[in-house]
Motif scaffolding. Structure first.
Motif, PDB file in Angstrom:
ATOM      1  N   MET A   7      12.562  -1.266 -22.325  1.00 55.68           N
ATOM      2  CA  MET A   7      13.809  -0.522 -22.216  1.00 55.68           C
ATOM      3  C   MET A   7      14.435  -0.840 -20.871  1.00 55.68           C
ATOM      4  SD  MET A   7      12.620   3.103 -23.857  1.00 55.68           S
ATOM      5  CE  MET A   7      13.980   4.032 -23.260  1.00 55.68           C
ATOM      6  N   THR A   8      15.701  -1.162 -20.891  1.00 53.46           N
ATOM      7  CA  THR A   8      16.424  -1.393 -19.652  1.00 53.46           C
ATOM      8  C   THR A   8      17.569  -0.419 -19.603  1.00 53.46           C
ATOM      9  OG1 THR A   8      17.949  -2.978 -20.639  1.00 53.46           O
ATOM     10  CG2 THR A   8      15.881  -3.869 -19.758  1.00 53.46           C
ATOM     11  N   SER A   9      18.193  -0.312 -18.449  1.00 53.96           N
ATOM     12  CA  SER A   9      19.295   0.631 -18.321  1.00 53.96           C
ATOM     13  C   SER A   9      20.463   0.257 -19.224  1.00 53.96           C
ATOM     14  CB  SER A   9      19.751   0.713 -16.863  1.00 53.96           C
ATOM     15  OG  SER A   9      20.147  -0.562 -16.413  1.00 53.96           O
ATOM     16  N   GLU A  10      20.527  -1.026 -19.661  1.00 54.09           N
ATOM     17  CA  GLU A  10      21.626  -1.447 -20.537  1.00 54.09           C
ATOM     18  C   GLU A  10      21.463  -0.942 -21.964  1.00 54.09           C
ATOM     19  OE1 GLU A  10      20.022  -4.109 -18.625  1.00 54.09           O
ATOM     20  OE2 GLU A  10      21.412  -3.497 -17.061  1.00 54.09           O
ATOM     21  N   ASN A  11      20.226  -0.779 -22.419  1.00 53.59           N
ATOM     22  CA  ASN A  11      20.054  -0.355 -23.818  1.00 53.59           C
ATOM     23  C   ASN A  11      19.378   1.011 -23.949  1.00 53.59           C
ATOM     24  OD1 ASN A  11      17.336  -0.818 -23.346  1.00 53.59           O
ATOM     25  ND2 ASN A  11      17.064  -2.235 -25.033  1.00 53.59           N
ATOM     26  N   GLU A  12      19.252   1.731 -22.865  1.00 51.37           N
ATOM     27  CA  GLU A  12      18.601   3.034 -22.876  1.00 51.37           C
ATOM     28  C   GLU A  12      19.666   4.129 -22.835  1.00 51.37           C
ATOM     29  OE1 GLU A  12      15.638   5.244 -19.817  1.00 51.37           O
ATOM     30  OE2 GLU A  12      15.268   3.147 -20.210  1.00 51.37           O
ATOM     31  N   TYR A  13      19.511   5.121 -23.703  1.00 56.12           N
ATOM     32  CA  TYR A  13      20.483   6.212 -23.793  1.00 56.12           C
ATOM     33  C   TYR A  13      19.783   7.557 -23.692  1.00 56.12           C
ATOM     34  CZ  TYR A  13      24.208   3.061 -25.152  1.00 56.12           C
ATOM     35  OH  TYR A  13      25.161   2.074 -25.149  1.00 56.12           O
ATOM     36  N   VAL A  14      20.501   8.520 -23.151  1.00 53.13           N
ATOM     37  CA  VAL A  14      20.050   9.908 -23.148  1.00 53.13           C
ATOM     38  C   VAL A  14      20.737  10.577 -24.334  1.00 53.13           C
ATOM     39  CG1 VAL A  14      20.108  12.116 -21.936  1.00 53.13           C
ATOM     40  CG2 VAL A  14      19.709   9.994 -20.658  1.00 53.13           C
ATOM     41  N   TYR A  15      19.952  11.255 -25.143  1.00 54.75           N
ATOM     42  CA  TYR A  15      20.472  11.978 -26.300  1.00 54.75           C
ATOM     43  C   TYR A  15      20.370  13.468 -26.016  1.00 54.75           C
ATOM     44  CZ  TYR A  15      20.235   7.564 -28.742  1.00 54.75           C
ATOM     45  OH  TYR A  15      20.412   6.263 -29.109  1.00 54.75           O
ATOM     46  N   GLU A  16      21.471  14.165 -26.188  1.00 57.22           N
ATOM     47  CA  GLU A  16      21.499  15.616 -26.025  1.00 57.22           C
ATOM     48  C   GLU A  16      21.802  16.207 -27.392  1.00 57.22           C
ATOM     49  OE1 GLU A  16      23.612  17.693 -22.630  1.00 57.22           O
ATOM     50  OE2 GLU A  16      24.874  18.260 -24.339  1.00 57.22           O
ATOM     51  N   VAL A  17      20.859  16.966 -27.900  1.00 61.92           N
ATOM     52  CA  VAL A  17      21.003  17.582 -29.222  1.00 61.92           C
ATOM     53  C   VAL A  17      21.133  19.089 -29.014  1.00 61.92           C
ATOM     54  CG1 VAL A  17      19.983  17.890 -31.495  1.00 61.92           C
ATOM     55  CG2 VAL A  17      19.587  15.758 -30.235  1.00 61.92           C
ATOM     56  N   ALA A  44      16.044   7.242 -25.551  1.00 68.40           N
ATOM     57  CA  ALA A  44      15.666   6.263 -26.578  1.00 68.40           C
ATOM     58  C   ALA A  44      16.577   5.053 -26.484  1.00 68.40           C
ATOM     59  CB  ALA A  44      15.773   6.889 -27.967  1.00 68.40           C
ATOM     60  N   PRO A  45      16.128   3.918 -27.003  1.00 71.52           N
ATOM     61  CA  PRO A  45      16.988   2.734 -27.045  1.00 71.52           C
ATOM     62  C   PRO A  45      18.192   2.983 -27.952  1.00 71.52           C
ATOM     63  CG  PRO A  45      14.703   2.163 -27.553  1.00 71.52           C
ATOM     64  CD  PRO A  45      14.796   3.654 -27.527  1.00 71.52           C
ATOM     65  N   ALA A  46      19.233   2.199 -27.757  1.00 68.18           N
ATOM     66  CA  ALA A  46      20.462   2.355 -28.541  1.00 68.18           C
ATOM     67  C   ALA A  46      20.204   2.187 -30.035  1.00 68.18           C
ATOM     68  CB  ALA A  46      21.509   1.359 -28.069  1.00 68.18           C
ATOM     69  N   SER A  47      19.254   1.350 -30.404  1.00 69.17           N
ATOM     70  CA  SER A  47      19.007   1.065 -31.819  1.00 69.17           C
ATOM     71  C   SER A  47      18.054   2.063 -32.476  1.00 69.17           C
ATOM     72  CB  SER A  47      18.424  -0.349 -31.958  1.00 69.17           C
ATOM     73  OG  SER A  47      17.188  -0.421 -31.258  1.00 69.17           O
ATOM     74  N   TRP A  48      17.545   3.018 -31.737  1.00 68.18           N
ATOM     75  CA  TRP A  48      16.554   3.950 -32.274  1.00 68.18           C
ATOM     76  C   TRP A  48      17.228   4.988 -33.167  1.00 68.18           C
ATOM     77  CZ3 TRP A  48      11.377   3.576 -31.822  1.00 68.18           C
ATOM     78  CH2 TRP A  48      10.617   4.661 -32.228  1.00 68.18           C
ATOM     79  N   PRO A  49      16.805   5.149 -34.425  1.00 65.51           N
ATOM     80  CA  PRO A  49      17.400   6.194 -35.269  1.00 65.51           C
ATOM     81  C   PRO A  49      16.893   7.568 -34.833  1.00 65.51           C
ATOM     82  CG  PRO A  49      15.694   5.025 -36.467  1.00 65.51           C
ATOM     83  CD  PRO A  49      15.817   4.351 -35.139  1.00 65.51           C
ATOM     84  N   ILE A  50      17.761   8.542 -34.860  1.00 70.50           N
ATOM     85  CA  ILE A  50      17.375   9.899 -34.506  1.00 70.50           C
ATOM     86  C   ILE A  50      16.694  10.527 -35.721  1.00 70.50           C
ATOM     87  CG2 ILE A  50      18.239  12.187 -33.876  1.00 70.50           C
ATOM     88  CD1 ILE A  50      18.439  10.206 -31.624  1.00 70.50           C
TER      89      ILE A  50
END
Length: 159
Positions: free
Chosen positions: A19-29, A83-89
């Motif tokens: 995981m790099t900062s380019e493809n890593e996202y914070v998800y707020e649910v 999670a990575p950008a491609s990771w399904p929630i």
């Protein structure tokens, strides 16, 4: 159940897919409410809670006792994960049990590109669920690097 997702089938391996900062996202649910959730207990009730699956481990909401129409709507009911950008929630609705293991009510998998930053109702699909049984939440994602910069700025301002 529809949209079944198994975290065990899509493991995240930091050695083969760093995981790099380019493809890593914070998800707020942000959990809002459940409506007409199915009866799961012998007494005809449900003690619902929500679990969101992230690569680093699940985020779990508080349990609302004996309530088929739970209202979460507090800051304590905001689940956060990276999670990575491609990771399904993967969203799981559970029924808490004291005397036995908890019951999985339903599992919903949502592709990230299907997640607008607005309230959305997800249908609860189960044999004994009402046709209008839903779980309502808002899912927002933003780049992890930006989130870390904001957190650092907030901490510097507090010092």
């Amino acid at each position: 159940m529809t949209d079944v997702f198994s975290p065990s089938k899509q493991k995240y391996n930091s050695q083969t897919n760093p995981m790099t900062s380019e493809n890593e996202y914070v998800y707020e649910v942000r959990l809002h409410y459940g409506k007409k959730l199915p009866k799961m207990d012998v007494l005809g009730t449900i003690d619902p809670y929500v679990r969101i699956c992230f690569p680093g481990g699940p985020a779990v909401s508080r349990v609302i006792i004996q309530e088929p129409n739970p209202q979460w709507e507090t800051d304590a009911d905001v689940l956060v994960g990276v999670a990575p950008a491609s990771w399904p929630i993967c969203i799981e609705l559970w029924d808490k049990d004291k005397s036995s293991k908890d019951d999985l009510v339903c599992r919903i998998a949502v592709a990230v590109d299907e997640l607008p930053a607005m309230r959305r109702e997800f249908r609860v699909v189960r044999k004994n669920a009402a046709p209008d049984s839903v779980l309502c939440m808002t899912v927002v994602r933003f780049p992890a690097a930006a989130a870390l910069r904001q957190l650092a700025a907030n901490r510097a301002g507090d010092a």
